[in-house]
Scaffold this active site. Sequence first.
Site, PDB file in Angstrom:
ATOM      1  CB  SER A  36     -13.748 -15.301 -13.012  1.00 40.59           C
ATOM      2  OG  SER A  36     -15.056 -15.330 -13.565  1.00 40.59           O
TER       3      SER A  36
ATOM      4  CG  HIS B 142     -10.234 -13.378 -12.809  1.00 42.74           C
ATOM      5  ND1 HIS B 142     -10.454 -13.165 -11.462  1.00 42.74           N
ATOM      6  CD2 HIS B 142     -11.360 -12.974 -13.438  1.00 42.74           C
ATOM      7  CE1 HIS B 142     -11.659 -12.661 -11.284  1.00 42.74           C
ATOM      8  NE2 HIS B 142     -12.240 -12.537 -12.466  1.00 42.74           N
TER       9      HIS B 142
ATOM     10  CE  LYS C 228     -11.446  -9.495 -12.104  1.00 41.18           C
ATOM     11  NZ  LYS C 228     -12.085  -8.387 -12.852  1.00 41.18           N
TER      12      LYS C 228
END
Length: 409
Positions: free
Chosen positions: A195, A229, A259
């Site tokens: 990330s 992610h 996310k």
Amino acid sequence: MPTDRLHGVLSGELRAVSERGSAKRDEPVITRALPAADGRGPRVELAGQGGRPFLKMNSNGYLGLGHRPELRRAEEEAVEAFGTGPAAVRFISGTCEPHVRLEERLARFHGREAGMIFSSAYATVVSVLVPLITAETAVVSDELNHNCIINAIRLARPKSKEVYKHLDLAGLERKLAEAAGQAKRALVVTDGIFSMRGDHAPLPEIFAIARKLDAQFPENVLVVVDDSHGVGACGKSGRGTEEQTGSGPADLLVATLGKALGVNGGYVVGSRTILHYLRETSPMYIYSNPITVGEAAAALAALDILDSPEGLRLLEHLRAMTVRFQEGLVRLGYETIAGKHPVVPLMVRDTARTRALVAHLKEHGILATGLSYPVVPRGDEEIRFQINASHTQADVDEALAALESFPGR
């Protein structure tokens, strides 16, 4: 009871955090979300900023789904039918039909036998690793893995813990080979997308190393990938790092609903046997409420969008905006790390300059996250930009113009 002496100690530690520049407690407060208009993407207003609009370049909502009417409508209908909260843990009376449908949908989306949802991806990682790591387990972990992996391994107290240099496949193989004959079981744990940098784990090579040494462990080598992610942000159809690298499936894949999918919660997919075992042993599954039924319904709506022609369109636009921003950074003479993921780091490599550049961006209506030591190693200070599918060409160009005007760039 008096707490004056404790307050003195804690106040000193808080001062040290502030002096390091890593304080997080003074959080910006969003007071209003503004819809896209006039060729520009959504903006937000912040408390204390006089109603000024800001462009978020630090959002994990890679597909821009959080304000989609399909998600809002699905959540509202579920709340109307089931109420606002589950009011119980799963095994008592906290399991509702949308929870079950979501787990089945996630398993199908990732081509696995079963799925299991949690209150967050952090809770998922802890509740997956801790039960599977025994006193006879060796764990091998990438040095840049997320904090949730680091803390889960600490809590689990494995027989041995080995950390290999970031993406160092030779180091991974050496450390795994050293554990052979010393442990019954081995877990190789890695982020899919890292990330802080936006780079990805070489999953085909990691899987090959695990297969090569698997026979030397009586209880196998298990590969666990946290792709929070990656899912919804990379791969042709948004299935994450596995799809992007063509690796095939990890033994266990952890990801998030909070996310790219724009909702809340975390999940794991894998074999039915392992997930049944986790339902009996995962502490944050057994003893914590699940996500709300409304959130589960909204997540199902998000998956429907992602797994459709509209999802492919969003991913294509996301990739185009990522390339536009990356190329703009290079054109302006900034250092970045090339990659396909919408996390685009601007490598500043100096704490004071990082803070100054973040402040300059905010003055120009751009919100971006500066990362300094000890969040990142000294010399790796950076600003992490995160491109979203809700960003337009005008948004990207506005951010680049603000970077171009930074004195002494």
